[in-house]
Every structure is written in C-alpha cells, then in structure tokens.
Design a protein around this motif. Structure first.
Motif, PDB file in Angstrom:
ATOM      1  N   ALA A  94      38.998  34.700  29.011  1.00 53.39           N
ATOM      2  CA  ALA A  94      39.398  33.304  29.217  1.00 53.39           C
ATOM      3  C   ALA A  94      40.631  33.215  30.122  1.00 53.39           C
ATOM      4  CB  ALA A  94      39.680  32.643  27.868  1.00 53.39           C
ATOM      5  N   LEU A  95      41.641  34.041  29.854  1.00 55.86           N
ATOM      6  CA  LEU A  95      42.881  34.008  30.647  1.00 55.86           C
ATOM      7  C   LEU A  95      42.612  34.406  32.096  1.00 55.86           C
ATOM      8  CD1 LEU A  95      45.369  35.593  28.085  1.00 55.86           C
ATOM      9  CD2 LEU A  95      45.450  33.226  28.945  1.00 55.86           C
ATOM     10  N   ALA A  96      41.781  35.431  32.279  1.00 55.05           N
ATOM     11  CA  ALA A  96      41.484  35.882  33.646  1.00 55.05           C
ATOM     12  C   ALA A  96      40.805  34.756  34.427  1.00 55.05           C
ATOM     13  CB  ALA A  96      40.598  37.135  33.609  1.00 55.05           C
ATOM     14  N   ALA A  97      39.833  34.092  33.792  1.00 57.18           N
ATOM     15  CA  ALA A  97      39.125  32.996  34.480  1.00 57.18           C
ATOM     16  C   ALA A  97      40.091  31.872  34.829  1.00 57.18           C
ATOM     17  CB  ALA A  97      37.983  32.475  33.598  1.00 57.18           C
ATOM     18  N   ALA A  98      40.914  31.484  33.867  1.00 52.51           N
ATOM     19  CA  ALA A  98      41.834  30.369  34.089  1.00 52.51           C
ATOM     20  C   ALA A  98      42.860  30.723  35.169  1.00 52.51           C
ATOM     21  CB  ALA A  98      42.524  29.991  32.784  1.00 52.51           C
ATOM     22  N   ASP A  99      43.352  31.940  35.157  1.00 52.80           N
ATOM     23  CA  ASP A  99      44.319  32.358  36.184  1.00 52.80           C
ATOM     24  C   ASP A  99      43.690  32.393  37.570  1.00 52.80           C
ATOM     25  OD1 ASP A  99      46.411  32.548  34.426  1.00 52.80           O
ATOM     26  OD2 ASP A  99      46.282  34.725  34.177  1.00 52.80           O
ATOM     27  N   HIS A 103      48.614  27.869  25.499  1.00 49.21           N
ATOM     28  CA  HIS A 103      49.592  27.216  26.367  1.00 49.21           C
ATOM     29  C   HIS A 103      49.170  27.204  27.829  1.00 49.21           C
ATOM     30  CE1 HIS A 103      51.861  28.012  22.676  1.00 49.21           C
ATOM     31  NE2 HIS A 103      52.458  26.889  22.997  1.00 49.21           N
ATOM     32  N   HIS A 104      47.954  27.653  28.115  1.00 52.18           N
ATOM     33  CA  HIS A 104      47.510  27.685  29.512  1.00 52.18           C
ATOM     34  C   HIS A 104      47.015  26.295  29.934  1.00 52.18           C
ATOM     35  CE1 HIS A 104      45.678  28.879  33.232  1.00 52.18           C
ATOM     36  NE2 HIS A 104      46.097  30.121  33.060  1.00 52.18           N
ATOM     37  N   PRO A 105      47.478  25.801  31.081  1.00 50.94           N
ATOM     38  CA  PRO A 105      47.086  24.444  31.485  1.00 50.94           C
ATOM     39  C   PRO A 105      45.585  24.281  31.741  1.00 50.94           C
ATOM     40  CG  PRO A 105      48.278  25.561  33.264  1.00 50.94           C
ATOM     41  CD  PRO A 105      48.424  26.415  32.027  1.00 50.94           C
ATOM     42  N   ARG A 106      44.896  25.346  32.007  1.00 49.98           N
ATOM     43  CA  ARG A 106      43.452  25.196  32.286  1.00 49.98           C
ATOM     44  C   ARG A 106      42.577  25.732  31.161  1.00 49.98           C
ATOM     45  NH1 ARG A 106      45.398  26.046  37.284  1.00 49.98           N
ATOM     46  NH2 ARG A 106      45.049  28.296  37.141  1.00 49.98           N
ATOM     47  N   ILE A 107      43.142  25.936  29.973  1.00 47.91           N
ATOM     48  CA  ILE A 107      42.332  26.387  28.835  1.00 47.91           C
ATOM     49  C   ILE A 107      42.436  25.380  27.689  1.00 47.91           C
ATOM     50  CG2 ILE A 107      41.926  28.200  27.115  1.00 47.91           C
ATOM     51  CD1 ILE A 107      43.100  30.238  29.009  1.00 47.91           C
ATOM     52  N   ALA A 135      39.535  28.733  37.182  1.00 47.71           N
ATOM     53  CA  ALA A 135      38.478  28.064  36.416  1.00 47.71           C
ATOM     54  C   ALA A 135      39.075  27.152  35.344  1.00 47.71           C
ATOM     55  CB  ALA A 135      37.575  29.111  35.768  1.00 47.71           C
ATOM     56  N   TYR A 136      38.259  26.182  34.904  1.00 48.27           N
ATOM     57  CA  TYR A 136      38.571  25.415  33.698  1.00 48.27           C
ATOM     58  C   TYR A 136      37.845  26.076  32.552  1.00 48.27           C
ATOM     59  CZ  TYR A 136      40.439  21.851  36.715  1.00 48.27           C
ATOM     60  OH  TYR A 136      41.194  21.183  37.640  1.00 48.27           O
ATOM     61  N   VAL A 137      38.562  26.420  31.506  1.00 47.67           N
ATOM     62  CA  VAL A 137      37.988  27.228  30.430  1.00 47.67           C
ATOM     63  C   VAL A 137      38.004  26.474  29.111  1.00 47.67           C
ATOM     64  CG1 VAL A 137      38.165  29.399  29.160  1.00 47.67           C
ATOM     65  CG2 VAL A 137      38.800  29.323  31.584  1.00 47.67           C
ATOM     66  N   HIS A 138      36.846  26.470  28.447  1.00 49.67           N
ATOM     67  CA  HIS A 138      36.754  25.991  27.069  1.00 49.67           C
ATOM     68  C   HIS A 138      36.592  27.239  26.211  1.00 49.67           C
ATOM     69  CE1 HIS A 138      35.794  22.603  24.271  1.00 49.67           C
ATOM     70  NE2 HIS A 138      35.366  23.625  23.561  1.00 49.67           N
ATOM     71  N   LEU A 139      37.617  27.533  25.424  1.00 48.38           N
ATOM     72  CA  LEU A 139      37.620  28.763  24.621  1.00 48.38           C
ATOM     73  C   LEU A 139      37.304  28.408  23.175  1.00 48.38           C
ATOM     74  CD1 LEU A 139      38.233  31.828  24.377  1.00 48.38           C
ATOM     75  CD2 LEU A 139      40.641  31.221  24.070  1.00 48.38           C
ATOM     76  N   VAL A 140      36.197  28.942  22.682  1.00 51.81           N
ATOM     77  CA  VAL A 140      35.800  28.698  21.294  1.00 51.81           C
ATOM     78  C   VAL A 140      36.170  29.932  20.480  1.00 51.81           C
ATOM     79  CG1 VAL A 140      33.883  28.195  19.737  1.00 51.81           C
ATOM     80  CG2 VAL A 140      33.949  27.142  22.016  1.00 51.81           C
ATOM     81  N   ALA A 141      37.148  29.770  19.614  1.00 52.32           N
ATOM     82  CA  ALA A 141      37.710  30.917  18.905  1.00 52.32           C
ATOM     83  C   ALA A 141      37.295  30.924  17.445  1.00 52.32           C
ATOM     84  CB  ALA A 141      39.234  30.901  19.012  1.00 52.32           C
TER      85      ALA A 141
END
Ligand code: C5P
Length: 227
Positions: free
Chosen positions: A41-46, A68-72, A49-55
């Motif tokens: 997720a972090l690699a994509a956002a950096d 805290h990532h603006p695109r996650i 990409a816009y990431v929807h992370l389902v944890a």
C-alpha cells in the motif's frame, strides 16, 4: 523523490490476518503480521496511486505510516466475511486489486455468546468454509482490472515452490501471484521477504527479495508490465 509512475491509479489492498471468533474471548487466527501488504500500500501511494487499504488484524505500529498517508484510506475488516464485503465494495472502483491478507479458510458458524468452559474435558469445533474472496473478485472482475494474489507456501525446495505457485495462479485465475516460502522461521513477522512472481503465462515472471518495501516495489513494477 519517489517516481510517480502509478499516478492516478486506484488501488485496493488487503492485509493482515483475519480472526474468526469462537466465543467472546477466543478466535482462530494466523501468524500474518500485515507488514507485506502495508508495504504494498505504501509503495503504491508513494508512487502516486490512491490506495484503499483493507486491514484485518494488524498491529497499530505496522499500520501507523499508512494511517497518516495522504493517499491511503484505511478500513478495518476483522473476519473473512467482513473482508469479503469490504473488498467486493471497493473493487468496483479499483484498477488494481491486491489480496495480501491471510484470510482464514474456516470460521465457526455458531459463535458462543458466553465463554466456552473446559469442564466437559473434550472440546470440538465445527467449522464451515469461508468464501474464497480472491476467486469471487476474479469472477466479478471489471474490464481492465488487474488482480494480484499472494500465496504463502511451505515447500521442500525451489522447484516445489514454483510448481505450487503455478498451480495456484491458475486455480485462482489471478493475473499475478506473489509466491513466498513460509515455515516456522521464514516469512511471517519478518521485515524481509523473498518471492516469485507467477503470471498467466504460467511461468515465473520474476523474483524479488529484500525488505518488504523492496518486494512491494517489485510487485508494482510487475503489475505495470502487465497493464
Ligand atoms: O489458497 P490460499 O489461501 O493459499 O490463497 C492465498 C490467496 O488467496 C491470498 O491472496 C489470499 O488473500 C486469498 N484468499 C482469499 N480468500 C480466502 C483465502 C485466501 O481471498 N478465503
């Protein structure tokens, strides 16, 4: 500055281990730390990409940077059934879906409202099979969508690992399967990983090893080559 070769891409990533409740104090779980999926997720956002992370279950410390990532955007899904619903909902608007979560294969159909006591001397759990989320997502794949699965395998050697990966890639119907070896010492909880990438040519399309972040970047490179 990180490359922005994923700019504008909408990505859904699942991570962590689901926990299937047995009673108010117990669950069936697994050793997944969620670190590899969070790194994906972090690699994509950096990379834009816009990431929807389902944890599913992930320690707060592991999730901290993603929160805290603006695109996650982070959503919780603690059981297989919750994760199935969350991934189906987000997959409609995703260009790439990565199922890195360790989803329990079975759950307890009748969760006890009271703590089960040991007085009886024996204890048996009736289990039902959970939905295979990945297969469901592949069945409902939208045009142009790339679907990536993970496979944690115990294997005696590289040849067996490769064969298991190729079989699983085709059984699941994903575009890319990330295969890693696991054992009592390998794979789980560690900060490093070593993987094979298997694609729809049913061959090993590449491999990566190093930090989970390095493996994540290699995954996105492999996805870009497929798109
Ligand atoms: O069959 P196996 O559990 O090894 O497959 C692993 C892949 O399938 C992972 O991508 C995992 O997230 C996904 N999976 C799933 N639903 C399940 C079990 C696994 O989506 N019930």
């Amino acid at each position: 500055a990180p490359a922005s070769d994923l700019a504008g891409l909408r990505v859904a990533v699942s991570t962590g281990g689901t926990r299937e409740p047995i009673d108010p104090v117990r669950f069936l779980g697994n050793r997944s730390s969620g670190k590899q999926g969070v790194a994906v997720a972090l690699a994509a956002a950096d990379r834009g990409a816009y990431v929807h992370l389902v944890a599913a279950h992930v320690d707060d410390g592991v999730l901290h940077e993603a929160l805290h990532h603006p695109r996650i955007a982070v959503e919780r899904a603690l059981t297989a059934v919750e994760m199935d619903a969350a991934m189906r909902a987000v997959s409609d608007e995703s260009d790439v879906v990565v199922m890195a979560a360790a989803v329990a294969d079975f759950s307890v159909p009748e969760v006890s409202d009271v703590k089960i006591r040991k007085e009886d001397g024996t204890f048996a759990l009736d289990l039902v099979e959970n939905p295979d989320i990945l297969i469901g997502l592949v069945e409902e794949r939208r045009p142009g969508q790339t679907i990536v699965g993970f496979a944690a395998e115990t294997a005696a050697d590289d040849g067996e690992l490769r064969e298991r990966g190729i079989r699983k890639r085709s059984r699941k119907g994903v575009d890319l399967l990330v295969v890693n070896r696991v054992g009592w010492q390998e794979g789980f909880e560690a900060s490093e990983n070593a993987v094979l990438f298997v694609d729809a040519t049913d061959d090993v399309a590449g491999q990566a090893s190093g930090t989970k972040r390095a493996v994540a970047d290699a995954l996105w490179d492999a996805v870009l080559r497929l798109r």
